[in-house]
Scaffold this active site. Structure first.
Site: not given
Length: 424
Positions: A346, A375
Site C-alpha cells: 500500500c 542488495y
C-alpha cells in the site's frame, strides 16, 4: 555474463527450468546461480594474479550462509560490517584470518567478539574508534592488525546514497589528516598498523575515480613509510558496477580494474585487498514473481505482481533499473505494450518499472527481475506483514532452498503481548 538463459523457450537457472522452482517453492523467490557467483569471484582473483592479494567478498551484498560457503570454499575472504555478518562468515567456515572488519560504527561488544574469535584486520574509521579498540585489545591482552580508512575526497560519480569517498560523506578520516592519525595509533597499545584502507562508493561505471583515489593512496603510502609506519597491505575497497540494463554499454570488467590497481599501486610491494560485492552477486541472482492482475488504468496499464518493494527495495529507494523478462520467452513478432509493473504493498512507491514494454501476460504467468542478487534479499523486510522471500541456490541441475519462507503464523509468533495487556 550470467547463467540465466532461455532453453526451448523457458528461462533456466543453469540447468534448472525456473517454473520448476516456482512450483516447488512458490513466488516471489530469489534464485541464485552458483556458477555465476564463482565465475565472478574468479575474474577478480585472476585480475590480481600479478601479485599477493586477497579478494574479500562484501558480505552486505548477499549474506546467505550458503553463498558465503560457496565463495569461501573457493578461497574468498570476507569483508564484514557487523558482528552478525562476521558470525555468518564464520558459520560458513571462513577462518578469521580471511575476515576484514569494516564499518563506521563498530561497538565495543562487536570488537570483543571478533578479537576473541579471530580477525585478519580491523579497518578504523575515526579517532574515537581507534582509542576504544586500543582499550579493548589491551584489556583482552591481544594486539590487533589495523588499517585506517582514509577519505580521498574523490567524486565516484555514482548515486548520491552510495557515494562514500567525498569529503562530505560520513566514512573515514580526511586523507590530509592521515599522518597525525597514524602517529597517534603508533602510540596506542594493542594496535599494529598493517596498511591503508580506502573505499569511494558503489556501482562505479568509470575507472577514473578509482585511479584518482589509488594515486592518492600511493602518495600516502610513501609518506607514512617515511614516518616509520609499516604499510604492508592496501585495502582498496570495491564498488565496480554491473550492467543493470542489458541494452546499455557494459561497465569496466575486473581485468581492466586490476590493471588500474597494478599501474597505480603495484610498484609499492603491498599485498592488495579488494572488497567486491555487487559485481560478484548482482547478476548471479534474480527475483522471480507471478502476475496477479492486469489492470487498465487512466492512460496507463498496470501489471500487478506478487513481489513488492519490501522484497526488492532498490527501485523504490534508488530509482534503480532492473531488466524484467518473462519466464516463457516471448515469440518473435508478438505485440508489446507499455506497463507499469507494480506490487501489492500500500505505497505508490511500490513500483518496479514504469512504461516497460512487455507482451501481455495473464494471471499466474511468471516474470524475472534480473540483476537482483546484490542488495535484494539482504534489504528485504516484512512491511505490510508480508513474509520474507525465500532464497534458492542452483548448481548445475540441482537446487536447494537456502532460506525458507516463514509462515504467517511463524512471523506473527515472534511478537509478544505484555502480561499487563493480557490481564486486561
Amino acid at each position: 555474463m550470467d547463467h540465466f538463459l532461455y532453453r526451448d523457450g523457458i528461462l533456466h537457472a543453469e540447468n534448472v527450468p525456473l517454473p520448476a522452482i516456482a512450483r516447488d517453492v512458490g513466488t516471489p523467490v530469489y534464485v541464485y546461480s552458483a556458477a555465476t557467483l564463482l565465475r565472478h569471484f574468479r575474474l577478480f582473483d585472476e585480475a590480481l594474479s600479478w601479485g599477493p592479494h586477497l579478494v574479500c567478498y562484501a558480505v552486505k551484498a548477499a549474506s546467505n550462509v550458503a553463498i558465503l560457503k560457496l565463495l569461501g570454499d573457493a578461497g574468498a575472504g570476507m569483508d564484514v560490517v557487523s558482528e552478525g555478518e562476521y558470525r555468518r562468515a564464520r558459520a560458513a567456515g571462513v577462518p578469521g584470518d580471511r575476515i576484514v572488519f569494516s564499518g563506521v560504527g563498530k561497538t565495543e561488544a562487536e570488537m570483543r567478539h571478533v578479537l576473541a574469535h579471530g580477525v585478519r584486520q580491523i579497518n578504523l574509521e575515526s579517532e574515537p574508534e581507534m582509542r576504544l579498540l586500543s582499550r579493548v585489545a589491551t584489556e583482552m591482552g591481544v594486539t590487533v592488525p589495523v588499517t585506517v580508512r582514509v577519505n580521498p575526497d574523490v567524486d565516484a560519480k555514482t548515486h548520491e546514497k552510495i557515494a562514500t569517498g567525498r569529503s562530505d560523506n560520513k566514512f573515514g578520516i580526511p586523507i590530509a589528516r592521515a599522518r597525525e592519525v597514524y602517529a597517534e595509533i603508533a602510540k596506542l597499545a594493542g594496535l599494529r598498523v598493517v596498511g591503508i584502507d580506502v573505499h569511494i562508493g558503489s556501482q562505479l561505471t568509470d575507472l577514473e575515480p578509482f585511479r584518482q583515489a589509488y594515486r592518492k593512496v600511493a602518495d600516502l603510502t610513501g609518506i607514512l613509510r617515511a614516518d616509520g609506519h609499516p604499510i604492508e597491505r592496501l585495502d582498496l575497497g570495491g564498488g565496480l558496477g554491473i550492467p543493470y540494463a542489458r541494452s546499455n554499454l557494459a561497465p569496466p570488467v575486473p581485468s581492466e580494474y586490476g590493471q588500474v590497481i597494478r599501474e597505480e599501486v603495484g610498484h609499492l610491494g603491498c599485498e592488495i585487498e579488494i572488497e567486491p560485492g555487487r559485481l560478484i552477486a548482482g547478476n548471479a541472482g534474480i527475483l522471480m514473481t507471478s502476475t496477479i492482475y492486469m489492470k487498465e488504468g487512466e492512460g496507463r496499464d498496470f501489471l500487478i505482481v506478487d513481489a513488492a518493494m519490501n522484497d526488492l527495495i532498490r527501485p523504490a529507494m534508488y530509482g534503480a533499473h532492473h531488466d524484467i523478462v518473462p519466464i516463457v520467452e516471448t515469440a518473435p513478432g508478438t505485440d508489446r505494450r507499455p506497463y507499469d509493473i507494480v506490487g501489492p504493498v500500500c505505497e505508490s512507491g511500490d513500483t518496479f518499472a514504469k512504461g516497460r514494454d512487455m507482451a501481455p501476460l495473464g494471471a499466474g504467468d511468471l516474470i524475472a527481475m534480473r540483476s537482483a542478487g546484490a542488495y535484494g534479499a539482504v534489504m528485504a523486510s516484512e512491511y505490510n506483514s508480508r513474509p520474507l522471500v525465500p532464497e534458492v541456490l542452483v548448481q548445475g541441475d540441482r537446487y536447494a532452498v537456502i532460506r525458507a519462507r516463514p509462515t504467517l503464523d511463524e512471523m506473527i509468533s515472534r511478537d509478544t503481548i505484555p502480561q499487563w495487556l493480557s490481564e486486561a
